[in-house]
Design an enzyme around this catalytic site. Structure first.
Site, short mmCIF file in Angstrom:
data_model
loop_
_atom_site.label_atom_id
_atom_site.label_comp_id
_atom_site.label_asym_id
_atom_site.label_seq_id
_atom_site.Cartn_x
_atom_site.Cartn_y
_atom_site.Cartn_z
N TYR A 1 15.85 14.92 5.04
CA TYR A 1 14.65 14.50 4.32
C TYR A 1 13.98 15.69 3.63
CZ TYR A 1 10.11 12.40 3.33
OH TYR A 1 8.98 11.95 2.70
N LYS B 1 -8.69 -7.31 15.60
CA LYS B 1 -9.69 -6.70 14.72
C LYS B 1 -9.61 -5.19 14.92
CE LYS B 1 -14.55 -6.97 13.33
NZ LYS B 1 -14.79 -5.52 13.29
#
Length: 671
Positions: free
Chosen positions: A38, A115
């Site tokens: 990468y 939430k």
């Protein structure tokens, strides 16, 4: 002559490879490239974009690096207002919410979602490319934080379809990222963030996007604000968002009646304890989007959704006194004595207030009425002062000028929040250093409690750690002390003698060097192997270790520059305390666990958690706390938790204790 078409194609190819790699790593936890691969591709792309900036794509992964500095954030109006949700706090209120819907729509389903306790954000895409990111602001107007949003690794810069759409999500900071950030800030002597939400909010408002890129913010996307792109149900919308490349929270449930809703709420209580990020409730909404307009909304919130807030267990008490204590490093810590009160199952009578700045920020005064809770369900904390109950009796708390133990004038370095007593002969500091030295995570001399340490200190038997190893010479004095029989004395002396076998990392932590916690001592011991190597290391050499910053390096240098400290270390060595690592830095013997990422769950019968962790690390393993596809093995004991179920779903190899014991016995590692 350069072939610009080839260069453009190469840039496109690199962007495609890196974008896919980012998605595999950050969204699926299943990397398809090694770190080295990468980095090589990213470096190649950066070089090409630097040489040919005209070919840089607007969704290039190099935007994740940041570096753009804003002068200020502009304010932009939301295309669709970002409404807040109404709240319910108990089952009766949930039932009332449910019944109101039933009156208008007899048949419907509900979708429940976590939430997330973070910062709401709106993301706008044109032809699949991220072009704008706005904070919620006041719901009508939000701040343009596009450059910052581009650096957040879980926000896709380009979608898998070339769509024009606007999505809503919640930016948050995971617990590991929050702890790492605060550890770094503490090392740099900067004020700590009080919780992950504040850290996320403060990070998003940084004018320098490079700072945002370093802090590992994440996002969960939960909705689409464009009506023509939404699916028939909220559940289908989440599936669609995931298919586009967004990260959605996996903990959602569809229920068809109130009884099922109650069951799901109970399920969330278990889920909540295993999360690596903060959540403060459950969002309950009508699943069928067509019904939303039928139910409607108030001026502030929709009627088709509500937020059920998890109960925070709090208690009220009264501040009886604020005292100041001196610790082993000389730091002065204020402690709040409160009227004893039950908080989350235990009696709390005192609360640590961290530092004087903390007192001023919360404006805590003697005789104040306060709300107390347990931060992280463990540490007592003053949540807030009930100022409506304040009278003229409560006066602002003043900082003391002298050490409460030795009356030395306190000092505070510029830019620091802590006050210090710099008297090396301060009685309380000496006692606290001894208590730390014998503590469980240090030399683990558990028969020496605090009162025993104080008794020996007052008898002039011990004043520094090395004196403990000379106690056997004073056995006759111990025999004359009340409460010290022959058996107790033998146990004490045997435990002190046994502590000489503790590893270098334990002894290093026991020395109590400023800023050297347990984890740092492990890193240093593994790297330097002996106290001599550490003594000779320069700050420049020490900071080459990834986990170590300049503040720690300077603290080590200061410690070994002190002749008294050098003399104490020399005495401890002469008396037989080991300052050499028992674990080789790079074991030559390869094992099944070499360079493998392992998670532990449950209780092992033969080993403690710390023992098995040390054994596995000696066998070359990398121990992690959270389970993902990146892990190679899960080791399970009795009463294994949800990690076992998750490992089975992810098809991660599972090793039970019997098999583990055989692996350990068959290894050629000396334990």
């Amino acid at each position: 002559m350069q072939n610009f078409d080839l260069i453009k194609q190469k840039i496109k190819s690199l962007v495609k490879q890196l974008t896919k790699a980012n998605y595999q790593y950050y969204n699926l936890s299943n990397p398809d490239l090694s770190d080295q691969q990468y980095d090589a591709l990213l470096k190649e792309l950066i070089n090409l974009e630097t040489r040919y900036p005209q070919f840089k794509l607007p969704y290039s992964p190099t935007l994740k690096i940041g570096g753009f500095v804003e002068k200020k954030f502009s304010t932009i109006k939301h295309k669709t207002p970002m409404m807040s949700l109404g709240n319910v706090f108990n089952l009766e209120e949930i039932k009332a919410f449910y019944d109101r819907i039933v009156k208008k729509i007899p048949t419907f389903s509900l979708l429940t979602e976590l939430k997330i306790d973070g910062v709401a954000i709106s993301l706008k895409y044109q032809k699949g490319i991220l072009v704008q990111a706005l904070t919620r602001g006041n719901g009508i107007w939000g701040e343009d934080i596009t450059k910052n949003a581009q650096t957040i690794k879980t926000i896709p810069l380009r979608l898998k379809e070339d769509l024009d759409l606007e999505v809503r999500g919640e930016i948050y900071l995971s617990h590991p990222a929050f702890e790492k950030l605060n550890a770094q800030r503490k090392q740099e002597n900067k004020p700590l963030f009080s919780n992950p939400r504040n850290a996320a909010s403060g990070t998003l408002r940084q004018l320098n996007s490079a700072i945002v890129a370093q802090r590992n913010l994440s996002i969960f996307v939960y909705g689409i604000s464009d009506p023509y792109l939404t699916k028939p149900t909220q559940k289908e919308t989440l599936v669609f968002l995931t298919a586009l490349g967004f990260t959605t929270n996996p903990h959602y449930y569809c229920v068809s009646n109130f009884e099922n809703l109650l069951s799901v709420i109970e399920k969330y209580k278990t889920i909540k304890e295993q999360l690596t990020y903060d959540t403060d409730g459950i969002v309950i909404k009508i699943n069928e989007l067509a019904f939303h307009s039928l139910i409607g909304a108030t001026a502030k919130a929709p009627r088709w959704a509500t937020a059920y807030k998890f109960a925070t267990i709090t208690s009220q008490s009264i501040v009886q006194n604020i005292i100041f204590q001196v610790g082993r490093t000389g730091v002065i810590t204020p402690v709040c004595k409160i009227m004893p009160v039950m908080v989350d199952g235990s009696l709390v009578s005192k609360v640590v207030l961290h530092n004087y700045d903390y007192i001023c920020k919360k404006d805590i005064r003697i005789k104040d009425h306060v709300i107390v809770h347990k931060a992280g369900s463990v540490i007592p904390e003053i949540l807030e002062v009930i100022k409506s109950k304040r009278t003229d009796l409560q006066k602002p708390t003043l900082m003391i000028e002298k050490c409460p133990a030795c009356q030395t004038i306190l000092e505070k370095q510029p830019g620091e929040v802590d006050y210090f007593c710099l008297n090396p002969n301060c009685r309380e500091q000496k006692i606290q250093k001894l208590i730390h030295f014998v503590s469980k995570n240090a030399m683990d001399i558990n028969v020496l409690g605090e009162q025993t340490i104080i008794a020996f200190f007052d008898k002039n038997l011990i004043a520094k750690p090395s004196d403990l190893y000379l106690l056997k010479k004073h056995k006759h004095i111990l025999q004359e002390m009340p409460g010290f029989g022959a058996k107790k004395i033998t146990n004490i002396l045997d435990a002190i003698e046994a502590s000489k076998q503790k590893g270098f990392e334990d002894v290093l932590f026991a020395l109590g060097i400023k800023h050297i916690g347990k984890k740092v001592s492990q890193v240093l011991a593994k790297h330097f192997q002996t106290i001599e190597n550490l003594q000779q290391a320069t700050p420049e050499l020490i900071t080459q270790i990834r986990e170590i910053g300049i503040k720690i390096a300077q603290s080590i240098q200061q410690y070994f520059s002190n002749s008294c400290n050098l003399e104490e270390v020399s005495k401890l060595k002469t008396l037989g305390v080991s300052f050499q690592s028992t674990n080789p830095q790079n074991p030559t013997t390869q094992t099944i666990f070499t360079n493998k990422k392992i998670v532990l769950t449950g209780t092992l019968q033969k080993y403690s958690r710390l023992q098995i962790q040390q054994i596995l690390e000696q066998m070359g393993a990398i121990i992690t706390n959270s389970l993902s596809l990146q892990n190679n093995y899960l080791i399970v004991g009795i009463n294994a938790g949800s990690k076992l179920t998750k490992a089975q779903k992810l098809q991660i190899p599972i090793i039970e204790e019997k098999e583990l014991q055989q692996i350990i016995e068959n290894s050629q590692i000396k334990l």
